[in-house]
Every structure is written in C-alpha cells, then in structure tokens.
Design a protein around this motif. Structure first.
Motif, PDB file in Angstrom:
ATOM      1  N   PHE A  17      16.639  -9.443  18.048  1.00 44.43           N
ATOM      2  CA  PHE A  17      17.947  -8.930  18.454  1.00 44.43           C
ATOM      3  C   PHE A  17      18.958  -9.092  17.325  1.00 44.43           C
ATOM      4  CE2 PHE A  17      15.662 -10.601  22.047  1.00 44.43           C
ATOM      5  CZ  PHE A  17      15.819  -9.633  23.023  1.00 44.43           C
ATOM      6  N   ASP A  18      19.778  -8.071  17.126  1.00 49.82           N
ATOM      7  CA  ASP A  18      20.995  -8.206  16.343  1.00 49.82           C
ATOM      8  C   ASP A  18      22.000  -8.880  17.280  1.00 49.82           C
ATOM      9  OD1 ASP A  18      23.012  -7.778  14.367  1.00 49.82           O
ATOM     10  OD2 ASP A  18      23.613  -5.933  15.381  1.00 49.82           O
ATOM     11  N   VAL A  19      23.135  -9.330  16.757  1.00 44.05           N
ATOM     12  CA  VAL A  19      24.123 -10.007  17.596  1.00 44.05           C
ATOM     13  C   VAL A  19      25.322  -9.111  17.884  1.00 44.05           C
ATOM     14  CG1 VAL A  19      25.655 -11.991  17.849  1.00 44.05           C
ATOM     15  CG2 VAL A  19      23.408 -12.291  16.823  1.00 44.05           C
ATOM     16  N   ASP A  20      26.177  -8.904  16.884  1.00 44.80           N
ATOM     17  CA  ASP A  20      27.418  -8.167  17.101  1.00 44.80           C
ATOM     18  C   ASP A  20      27.133  -6.716  17.455  1.00 44.80           C
ATOM     19  OD1 ASP A  20      29.094 -10.382  16.533  1.00 44.80           O
ATOM     20  OD2 ASP A  20      28.765 -10.062  14.395  1.00 44.80           O
ATOM     21  N   GLY A  26      30.554  -6.263  20.336  1.00 45.83           N
ATOM     22  CA  GLY A  26      30.862  -5.868  18.975  1.00 45.83           C
ATOM     23  C   GLY A  26      32.235  -6.280  18.496  1.00 45.83           C
ATOM     24  N   ARG A  27      33.068  -6.758  19.406  1.00 43.86           N
ATOM     25  CA  ARG A  27      34.397  -7.197  18.995  1.00 43.86           C
ATOM     26  C   ARG A  27      34.323  -8.600  18.404  1.00 43.86           C
ATOM     27  NH1 ARG A  27      37.964  -5.572  24.190  1.00 43.86           N
ATOM     28  NH2 ARG A  27      35.980  -5.266  25.214  1.00 43.86           N
ATOM     29  N   LEU A  28      35.148  -8.858  17.397  1.00 42.54           N
ATOM     30  CA  LEU A  28      35.231 -10.174  16.774  1.00 42.54           C
ATOM     31  C   LEU A  28      36.572 -10.785  17.158  1.00 42.54           C
ATOM     32  CD1 LEU A  28      33.913  -9.267  13.207  1.00 42.54           C
ATOM     33  CD2 LEU A  28      32.616 -10.193  15.132  1.00 42.54           C
ATOM     34  N   TYR A  29      36.540 -11.999  17.690  1.00 40.47           N
ATOM     35  CA  TYR A  29      37.754 -12.688  18.116  1.00 40.47           C
ATOM     36  C   TYR A  29      37.993 -13.878  17.208  1.00 40.47           C
ATOM     37  CZ  TYR A  29      36.880 -10.094  22.451  1.00 40.47           C
ATOM     38  OH  TYR A  29      36.653  -9.119  23.376  1.00 40.47           O
ATOM     39  N   PHE A  30      39.142 -13.895  16.547  1.00 35.86           N
ATOM     40  CA  PHE A  30      39.500 -14.990  15.657  1.00 35.86           C
ATOM     41  C   PHE A  30      40.714 -15.706  16.207  1.00 35.86           C
ATOM     42  CE2 PHE A  30      37.265 -11.966  12.957  1.00 35.86           C
ATOM     43  CZ  PHE A  30      36.353 -12.787  12.314  1.00 35.86           C
ATOM     44  N   ASP A 111      22.295  -1.846  16.495  1.00 34.99           N
ATOM     45  CA  ASP A 111      23.379  -0.910  16.799  1.00 34.99           C
ATOM     46  C   ASP A 111      23.994  -0.218  15.589  1.00 34.99           C
ATOM     47  OD1 ASP A 111      24.695  -3.310  15.891  1.00 34.99           O
ATOM     48  OD2 ASP A 111      26.539  -2.550  16.774  1.00 34.99           O
ATOM     49  N   ASP A 112      23.733  -0.702  14.373  1.00 33.50           N
ATOM     50  CA  ASP A 112      24.446  -0.126  13.237  1.00 33.50           C
ATOM     51  C   ASP A 112      23.518   0.018  12.025  1.00 33.50           C
ATOM     52  OD1 ASP A 112      26.571   1.004  11.878  1.00 33.50           O
ATOM     53  OD2 ASP A 112      27.918  -0.702  12.154  1.00 33.50           O
ATOM     54  N   LEU A 113      24.043   0.585  10.971  1.00 33.85           N
ATOM     55  CA  LEU A 113      23.245   0.928   9.793  1.00 33.85           C
ATOM     56  C   LEU A 113      22.419  -0.219   9.217  1.00 33.85           C
ATOM     57  CD1 LEU A 113      25.789   3.327   8.072  1.00 33.85           C
ATOM     58  CD2 LEU A 113      23.721   3.952   9.328  1.00 33.85           C
ATOM     59  N   PRO A 114      22.934  -1.458   9.136  1.00 32.81           N
ATOM     60  CA  PRO A 114      22.082  -2.531   8.601  1.00 32.81           C
ATOM     61  C   PRO A 114      20.819  -2.794   9.435  1.00 32.81           C
ATOM     62  CG  PRO A 114      24.382  -3.192   8.502  1.00 32.81           C
ATOM     63  CD  PRO A 114      24.319  -1.916   9.321  1.00 32.81           C
ATOM     64  N   ASP A 115      20.818  -2.350  10.688  1.00 30.04           N
ATOM     65  CA  ASP A 115      19.654  -2.525  11.562  1.00 30.04           C
ATOM     66  C   ASP A 115      18.608  -1.428  11.369  1.00 30.04           C
ATOM     67  OD1 ASP A 115      20.816  -4.763  13.014  1.00 30.04           O
ATOM     68  OD2 ASP A 115      22.148  -3.284  13.935  1.00 30.04           O
ATOM     69  N   LEU A 116      19.027  -0.303  10.830  1.00 29.30           N
ATOM     70  CA  LEU A 116      18.167   0.878  10.789  1.00 29.30           C
ATOM     71  C   LEU A 116      16.852   0.695  10.032  1.00 29.30           C
ATOM     72  CD1 LEU A 116      17.916   3.689  11.908  1.00 29.30           C
ATOM     73  CD2 LEU A 116      19.261   4.532   9.972  1.00 29.30           C
ATOM     74  N   PRO A 117      16.818   0.038   8.872  1.00 30.55           N
ATOM     75  CA  PRO A 117      15.514  -0.135   8.211  1.00 30.55           C
ATOM     76  C   PRO A 117      14.495  -0.872   9.087  1.00 30.55           C
ATOM     77  CG  PRO A 117      17.290  -0.601   6.673  1.00 30.55           C
ATOM     78  CD  PRO A 117      17.922  -0.457   8.037  1.00 30.55           C
ATOM     79  N   HIS A 140      13.513   4.766  18.119  1.00 27.14           N
ATOM     80  CA  HIS A 140      12.481   5.264  19.036  1.00 27.14           C
ATOM     81  C   HIS A 140      13.069   5.546  20.405  1.00 27.14           C
ATOM     82  CE1 HIS A 140       9.787   2.803  16.252  1.00 27.14           C
ATOM     83  NE2 HIS A 140       9.524   4.063  15.998  1.00 27.14           N
ATOM     84  N   GLY A 141      14.073   4.758  20.782  1.00 25.20           N
ATOM     85  CA  GLY A 141      14.703   4.926  22.081  1.00 25.20           C
ATOM     86  C   GLY A 141      16.087   4.313  22.082  1.00 25.20           C
ATOM     87  N   VAL A 142      16.856   4.654  23.102  1.00 29.65           N
ATOM     88  CA  VAL A 142      18.223   4.169  23.246  1.00 29.65           C
ATOM     89  C   VAL A 142      18.382   3.625  24.662  1.00 29.65           C
ATOM     90  CG1 VAL A 142      20.670   4.818  23.190  1.00 29.65           C
ATOM     91  CG2 VAL A 142      19.057   5.902  21.605  1.00 29.65           C
ATOM     92  N   THR A 143      18.974   2.439  24.776  1.00 35.63           N
ATOM     93  CA  THR A 143      19.204   1.870  26.104  1.00 35.63           C
ATOM     94  C   THR A 143      20.273   2.681  26.838  1.00 35.63           C
ATOM     95  OG1 THR A 143      20.934   0.355  25.329  1.00 35.63           O
ATOM     96  CG2 THR A 143      18.645  -0.468  25.309  1.00 35.63           C
ATOM     97  N   HIS A 144      20.280   2.569  28.151  1.00 36.88           N
ATOM     98  CA  HIS A 144      21.342   3.185  28.955  1.00 36.88           C
ATOM     99  C   HIS A 144      22.592   2.315  28.889  1.00 36.88           C
ATOM    100  CE1 HIS A 144      18.763   6.292  30.602  1.00 36.88           C
ATOM    101  NE2 HIS A 144      17.846   5.366  30.804  1.00 36.88           N
ATOM    102  N   ALA A 145      22.389   1.004  28.811  1.00 39.66           N
ATOM    103  CA  ALA A 145      23.500   0.051  28.784  1.00 39.66           C
ATOM    104  C   ALA A 145      24.055  -0.090  27.370  1.00 39.66           C
ATOM    105  CB  ALA A 145      23.046  -1.307  29.312  1.00 39.66           C
ATOM    106  N   ARG A 146      25.315  -0.453  27.317  1.00 34.54           N
ATOM    107  CA  ARG A 146      25.991  -0.688  26.041  1.00 34.54           C
ATOM    108  C   ARG A 146      25.715  -2.111  25.566  1.00 34.54           C
ATOM    109  NH1 ARG A 146      30.416   2.630  25.013  1.00 34.54           N
ATOM    110  NH2 ARG A 146      31.638   0.874  24.227  1.00 34.54           N
ATOM    111  N   GLY A 147      25.915  -2.329  24.266  1.00 33.49           N
ATOM    112  CA  GLY A 147      25.772  -3.663  23.706  1.00 33.49           C
ATOM    113  C   GLY A 147      26.727  -4.637  24.370  1.00 33.49           C
ATOM    114  N   GLY A 148      26.217  -5.823  24.718  1.00 35.91           N
ATOM    115  CA  GLY A 148      27.023  -6.837  25.388  1.00 35.91           C
ATOM    116  C   GLY A 148      27.220  -6.575  26.863  1.00 35.91           C
TER     117      GLY A 148
END
Length: 174
Positions: A17-20, A26-30, A111-117, A140-148
């Motif tokens: 799994f990727d995280v963000d 995908g939101r970052l809270y500081f 979810d994003d370009l760094p994951d694609l390879p 190969h496939g896409v989930t119905h649900a959004r990240g998080g």
C-alpha cells in the motif's frame, strides 16, 4: 466482479500500500509546532488485518516519512514498512529479494505517478477511485472507493474473494 482482476489476485502473496491518497484521503495536516497528523479509515484497517490473517503478507511503501505512519503500521501489524523512499520500484525489488517472491505474487494499491512503475510491474496493480487519471488508465483495475474512504478494504476483499478466504473471514463475526 472483473474476472481478470480475480485471476490476477489468486496468485497474490504480498499486498503493498501507498499511504497518502490511499490509506489516507491525501490531505496533509501540519500543526503549528511542525508536527503532522493523518486520518486513517478503520474499515481499511480491518480489511488489512483480515488479509494478513488469511496468510497474505503486507507492506507499506511511502515517499514521505512520518512517525504517524510508523505507528499505524505497528497498530495494524504490517510486517514491512518503507518510508522516505521515492523510487518505489527499487524498494519492491529489495523486498521481493528478501521474501523470495516474484512480481506476479504482488498486489499494489496506489494513487499517483510515483506509484505507477510498481502498479505496472506487479501481478495486480490497482489505483484508488480518486487517483490521478493517467495512473487509473494504466492500472489493472480501479477501486470504487476513494483513498482513505475504504479503497484499501475493497482491495483486500478482492484479493481474499479471489483466494476463497473472504467468506470464512466474514463468517467468523456471525
């Protein structure tokens, strides 16, 4: 359910799994003091635990490094955690060498370009519903649900369904 995805999922021995944007929205809270926090979905956590209990190993590969992710991985019992690693394909190769697995035995959710390879290399490479459009088109496939919001749970249940372990895992709660 998509027959090709089920076929790919049958061979999975390791789910990564990727995280963000995948385990979080995908939101970052500081905070003012410089610390950060993330929100994780308990449905995703339960899915990951069920998947591990079914015998599939789990890992996280994240380009960012934060103690929050380390704590979440520990809470869930995720065996392999790699943070601050931008070249995820290099990490994948290291992990497969350590575990003695091949690409076809790996599922990845990103979810994003760094994951694609990695998505394109593994046996089951999936994107979350709100992933970058280019990434969704090459997965190969896409989930119905959004990240998080349950995407990881959906991914885990797809693998378990394909491997015949989902119904037993759910029946344990009846």
């Amino acid at each position: 359910m998509n027959e090709e995805l089920l076929h790919r999922a049958q061979a999975v021995k390791l789910a990564i799994f990727d995280v963000d944007g995948v385990l979080t929205d995908g939101r970052l809270y500081f905070l003012v003091d410089g610390s950060e926090f993330k929100t994780f979905n308990t449905l995703d956590g339960q899915g990951i635990k069920m998947l591990m209990n079914s015998g599939v190993r789990t890992a996280i590969i994240s380009g960012r490094k934060t103690p929050v992710v380390e704590r979440r991985a520990q809470n869930l019992g995720i065996q392999h955690l790699y943070q601050g690693r931008e070249d995820k394909l290099v990490v994948l190769d290291e992990l497969l060498g350590e575990l003695g697995l091949g690409y076809a035995q790996v599922a990845y959710l990103g979810d994003d370009l760094p994951d694609l390879p990695v998505i394109r290399r593994v046996g089951l490479g999936m994107a979350v519903a709100n992933a970058n459009d280019f990434v969704r088109r090459h997965a190969h496939g896409v989930t119905h649900a959004r990240g998080g919001e349950g995407a990881a749970r959906e991914f885990c249940e797809l693998i378990m369904h394909a491997q015949g372990s989902l119904e037993a895992a759910q029946a344990a709660y009846l």
